[in-house]
Scaffold this motif. Structure first.
Motif, PDB file in Angstrom:
ATOM      1  N   ASP A  52     -15.179  18.760  36.954  1.00  0.00           N
ATOM      2  CA  ASP A  52     -15.241  17.757  35.893  1.00  0.00           C
ATOM      3  C   ASP A  52     -15.946  18.241  34.630  1.00  0.00           C
ATOM      4  N   SER A  53     -16.564  19.409  34.664  1.00  0.00           N
ATOM      5  CA  SER A  53     -17.263  19.877  33.465  1.00  0.00           C
ATOM      6  C   SER A  53     -16.287  20.236  32.350  1.00  0.00           C
ATOM      7  N   MET A  54     -15.009  20.491  32.702  1.00  0.00           N
ATOM      8  CA  MET A  54     -13.994  20.758  31.686  1.00  0.00           C
ATOM      9  C   MET A  54     -12.817  19.830  31.962  1.00  0.00           C
ATOM     10  N   LYS A  55     -12.546  18.894  31.056  1.00  0.00           N
ATOM     11  CA  LYS A  55     -11.512  17.893  31.297  1.00  0.00           C
ATOM     12  C   LYS A  55     -10.107  18.451  31.124  1.00  0.00           C
ATOM     13  N   ARG A  56      -9.947  19.375  30.193  1.00  0.00           N
ATOM     14  CA  ARG A  56      -8.625  19.908  29.902  1.00  0.00           C
ATOM     15  C   ARG A  56      -8.505  21.325  30.448  1.00  0.00           C
ATOM     16  N   ILE A  57      -7.461  21.575  31.228  1.00  0.00           N
ATOM     17  CA  ILE A  57      -7.219  22.898  31.781  1.00  0.00           C
ATOM     18  C   ILE A  57      -6.149  23.576  30.933  1.00  0.00           C
ATOM     19  N   PRO A  58      -6.458  24.671  30.260  1.00  0.00           N
ATOM     20  CA  PRO A  58      -5.531  25.269  29.276  1.00  0.00           C
ATOM     21  C   PRO A  58      -4.447  26.120  29.917  1.00  0.00           C
ATOM     22  N   PHE A  59      -3.499  25.486  30.596  1.00  0.00           N
ATOM     23  CA  PHE A  59      -2.425  26.242  31.223  1.00  0.00           C
ATOM     24  C   PHE A  59      -1.455  26.823  30.199  1.00  0.00           C
ATOM     25  N   ARG A  60      -1.351  26.227  29.026  1.00  0.00           N
ATOM     26  CA  ARG A  60      -0.407  26.709  28.019  1.00  0.00           C
ATOM     27  C   ARG A  60      -0.972  27.836  27.167  1.00  0.00           C
ATOM     28  N   GLY A  61      -2.068  28.421  27.590  1.00  0.00           N
ATOM     29  CA  GLY A  61      -2.653  29.506  26.823  1.00  0.00           C
ATOM     30  C   GLY A  61      -1.814  30.770  26.822  1.00  0.00           C
ATOM     31  N   SER A  62      -1.021  30.983  27.877  1.00  0.00           N
ATOM     32  CA  SER A  62      -0.168  32.165  27.955  1.00  0.00           C
ATOM     33  C   SER A  62       0.929  31.909  28.978  1.00  0.00           C
ATOM     34  N   LYS A  63       1.909  32.794  28.995  1.00  0.00           N
ATOM     35  CA  LYS A  63       2.979  32.699  29.974  1.00  0.00           C
ATOM     36  C   LYS A  63       2.457  32.906  31.394  1.00  0.00           C
ATOM     37  N   LEU A  64       1.440  33.748  31.538  1.00  0.00           N
ATOM     38  CA  LEU A  64       0.888  34.012  32.863  1.00  0.00           C
ATOM     39  C   LEU A  64       0.324  32.750  33.497  1.00  0.00           C
ATOM     40  N   THR A  65      -0.445  31.982  32.750  1.00  0.00           N
ATOM     41  CA  THR A  65      -1.025  30.761  33.307  1.00  0.00           C
ATOM     42  C   THR A  65       0.024  29.677  33.521  1.00  0.00           C
ATOM     43  N   GLN A  66       1.068  29.652  32.692  1.00  0.00           N
ATOM     44  CA  GLN A  66       2.145  28.694  32.925  1.00  0.00           C
ATOM     45  C   GLN A  66       2.878  29.003  34.226  1.00  0.00           C
ATOM     46  N   VAL A  67       3.085  30.282  34.510  1.00  0.00           N
ATOM     47  CA  VAL A  67       3.771  30.673  35.737  1.00  0.00           C
ATOM     48  C   VAL A  67       2.944  30.304  36.964  1.00  0.00           C
ATOM     49  N   LEU A  68       1.630  30.472  36.882  1.00  0.00           N
ATOM     50  CA  LEU A  68       0.761  30.263  38.043  1.00  0.00           C
ATOM     51  C   LEU A  68       0.211  28.851  38.129  1.00  0.00           C
ATOM     52  N   LYS A  69       0.661  27.952  37.290  1.00  0.00           N
ATOM     53  CA  LYS A  69       0.087  26.601  37.261  1.00  0.00           C
ATOM     54  C   LYS A  69       0.203  25.898  38.604  1.00  0.00           C
ATOM     55  N   GLU A  70       1.383  25.951  39.208  1.00  0.00           N
ATOM     56  CA  GLU A  70       1.604  25.201  40.444  1.00  0.00           C
ATOM     57  C   GLU A  70       0.762  25.735  41.600  1.00  0.00           C
ATOM     58  N   GLY A  71       0.390  27.005  41.538  1.00  0.00           N
ATOM     59  CA  GLY A  71      -0.451  27.569  42.576  1.00  0.00           C
ATOM     60  C   GLY A  71      -1.919  27.295  42.393  1.00  0.00           C
ATOM     61  N   PHE A  72      -2.314  26.710  41.253  1.00  0.00           N
ATOM     62  CA  PHE A  72      -3.722  26.467  40.979  1.00  0.00           C
ATOM     63  C   PHE A  72      -4.113  25.002  41.080  1.00  0.00           C
ATOM     64  N   VAL A  73      -3.191  24.081  40.839  1.00  0.00           N
ATOM     65  CA  VAL A  73      -3.546  22.664  40.790  1.00  0.00           C
ATOM     66  C   VAL A  73      -3.315  22.038  42.159  1.00  0.00           C
ATOM     67  N   GLY A  74      -4.038  20.958  42.430  1.00  0.00           N
ATOM     68  CA  GLY A  74      -3.874  20.223  43.674  1.00  0.00           C
ATOM     69  C   GLY A  74      -4.798  20.721  44.767  1.00  0.00           C
ATOM     70  N   LYS A  75      -4.982  19.873  45.774  1.00  0.00           N
ATOM     71  CA  LYS A  75      -5.854  20.214  46.888  1.00  0.00           C
ATOM     72  C   LYS A  75      -5.229  21.237  47.819  1.00  0.00           C
ATOM     73  N   ASN A  76      -3.933  21.472  47.705  1.00  0.00           N
ATOM     74  CA  ASN A  76      -3.262  22.416  48.589  1.00  0.00           C
ATOM     75  C   ASN A  76      -3.208  23.832  48.029  1.00  0.00           C
ATOM     76  N   SER A  77      -3.876  24.083  46.925  1.00  0.00           N
ATOM     77  CA  SER A  77      -3.855  25.417  46.327  1.00  0.00           C
ATOM     78  C   SER A  77      -5.052  26.234  46.805  1.00  0.00           C
TER      79      SER A  77
END
Length: 464
Positions: free
Chosen positions: A323-348
């Motif tokens: 909660d210390s950072m409300k916004r997660i900058p996934f759109r910062g690069s193509k790399l983070t956009q590709v890995l977004k689904e593997g990082f979010v959620g309790k199942n990651s």
């Protein structure tokens, strides 16, 4: 040497005075950060004045890394400054890929069969051993002349070691309806290129439910680890590489290998993805001063690599601090956009393998790499304790049912990939190993069989 001896003595005194502290078995790490120190090369050891300045120390519940950095004071007197870091696990130069896999990656495999998204990536400067860790000694070092001919368990990459366990678990009869597909692509200059389909461009998009999709990406079915390694080796030949001052086989792109587990369900659409295991071999981080004498293309490649690595660090740090950072900058690069689904959620689940070089000439690079890893998951360098915010958001209650080793019945050599199912009229609730199918049965006038056929299997029911 005096600093190293003092640190070893302090470490041995601490370990002898402390009882063995086992980690909490009821929780698992959502994000694990480990550090691997590679051995010094022959060229580094032959250089005069170049010494080993990295000192890893393994404790029960964490690991520490000491960096002995030479400094010169204003009065021109020389001293050695000790920089301390703490991580989840540390591995010295005697550790091999199998040690890293067994302690940091192996526990991710059972969860992939139960709807979890696992990601493993290697980070470090160019020439620090990232590709060796991920792909093994057989797929790196070709231009440098140190490519290994024989593959043993100690120098196989994390790709192959994980694939062995994935296909071993897939033999369990409860996973008969799961198929395994692989895809391999690279992120080069902000573009996605399919390495298994003639480097055709692909796109990274999100659907209405926020699921990351890759239109144009080819998926190839695999059935055993050797077939997967053949596909990876064929795709690696199409990867963008180049020669730098530090490494003759420098990766100039991020390589992403995805193992997708798909299940055919009756209620939903066919081939629904039920789990994913992703391995990322990141390109090496570089400083602008190190590429000043190179061509413009190399400098632009380095700038794009550093931009994506910075965005990745900010994303993982945002996930670790909660909660210390409300916004997660996934759109910062193509790399983070590709890995977004593997990082979010309790199942990651995420494992970051930080690779560092041991010699003094690379001390500045090593410190930058260790600071990068420390920012991802901060620990107190003196005690190794996590901060309250990171500890609350990086540990998840473990599902102990996934940790039980699967009961794999011995499959006869004549059995096909999908076993027959035979129902018997007995009161035993314990499941027995499915017998091999046989085209003929022994004649028995007092018994008959009812044959029930459907699209998936054949059921033989014994009727008295």
């Amino acid at each position: 040497s005096q600093h190293r001896e003092a640190a070893d003595e302090e470490h041995s005194d601490f370990m002898s005075g402390q009882e063995s502290q086992s980690t909490d078995e009821d929780f698992e790490m959502r994000i694990r950060v480990v550090v691997r120190k590679r051995p010094m090369s022959k060229r580094e050891a032959a250089q005069s004045g170049d010494v080993d300045v990295i000192h890893p120390l393994d404790f029960d519940d964490h690991g520490r890394v000491l960096v002995y950095q030479p400094k010169t004071k204003l009065d021109l007197t020389k001293e050695v400054e000790v920089a301390k870091f703490a991580f989840d696990n540390v591995y010295d130069e005697t550790s091999n890929n199998l040690d890293i896999y067994n302690t940091s990656v192996k526990h991710l495999i059972p969860g992939v069969f139960h709807g979890k998204w696992a990601s493993v990536f290697a980070y470090g400067q160019t020439g620090s051993g990232k590709t060796f860790t991920m792909m093994g000694s057989g797929l790196t070092g070709k231009n440098a002349g140190n490519q290994a001919e024989n593959l043993s368990d100690s120098n196989l990459g994390l790709y192959f070691l994980a694939a062995q366990d994935v296909f071993h678990l897939a033999e369990d009869p409860q996973y008969d309806d799961i198929s395994i597909n692989c895809s391999l692509f690279e992120i080069y200059g902000g573009k996605l290129l399919d390495l298994l389909n003639k480097r055709n461009p692909i796109r990274c998009l999100e659907d209405s439910r926020g699921k990351v999709c890759f239109p144009g990406l080819s998926e190839h079915p695999v059935s055993d680890p050797m077939e997967l390694m053949d596909i990876i080796e064929a795709g690696s030949l199409n990867r963008s590489t180049g020669q730098t001052q530090a490494n003759a086989d420098s990766s100039r792109s991020h390589a992403v290998l995805q193992l997708s587990l798909r299940k055919n369900t009756a209620r939903s659409r066919r081939n629904t993805e039920c789990g994913r295991l992703t391995f990322i071999d990141l390109a090496g981080s570089e400083r602008g001063a190190d590429t000043a004498n190179t061509c413009r293309t190399t400098r632009m490649e380095g700038a794009e690599i550093n931009k994506s690595l910075l965005a990745l660090k900010e994303v993982i740090r945002a996930l670790a601090t909660g909660d210390s950072m409300k916004r997660i900058p996934f759109r910062g690069s193509k790399l983070t956009q590709v890995l977004k689904e593997g990082f979010v959620g309790k199942n990651s689940r995420t494992v970051m393998v930080t690779c560092v070089a041991p010699n003094m000439l690379n001390c500045d690079h090593t410190l930058n790499t260790l600071r990068y890893a420390d920012r991802v998951k901060e620990r107190d360098p003196e005690t190794g304790k996590l901060s309250a915010a990171v500890a609350a958001n990086s540990t998840i209650k473990m599902d102990k049912s996934l940790m039980k080793p699967p009961k794999l019945p011995p499959r006869p050599l004549t059995a096909p990939a999908t076993s027959f199912r035979i129902d018997r009229d007995d009161s035993s609730e314990e499941e027995e190993a499915p017998p091999p199918p046989s085209p003929t049965f022994e004649s028995d006038e007092s018994a008959s069989f009812d044959i029930i056929e459907d699209s998936d299997s054949i059921t033989l029911t014994h009727s008295p």
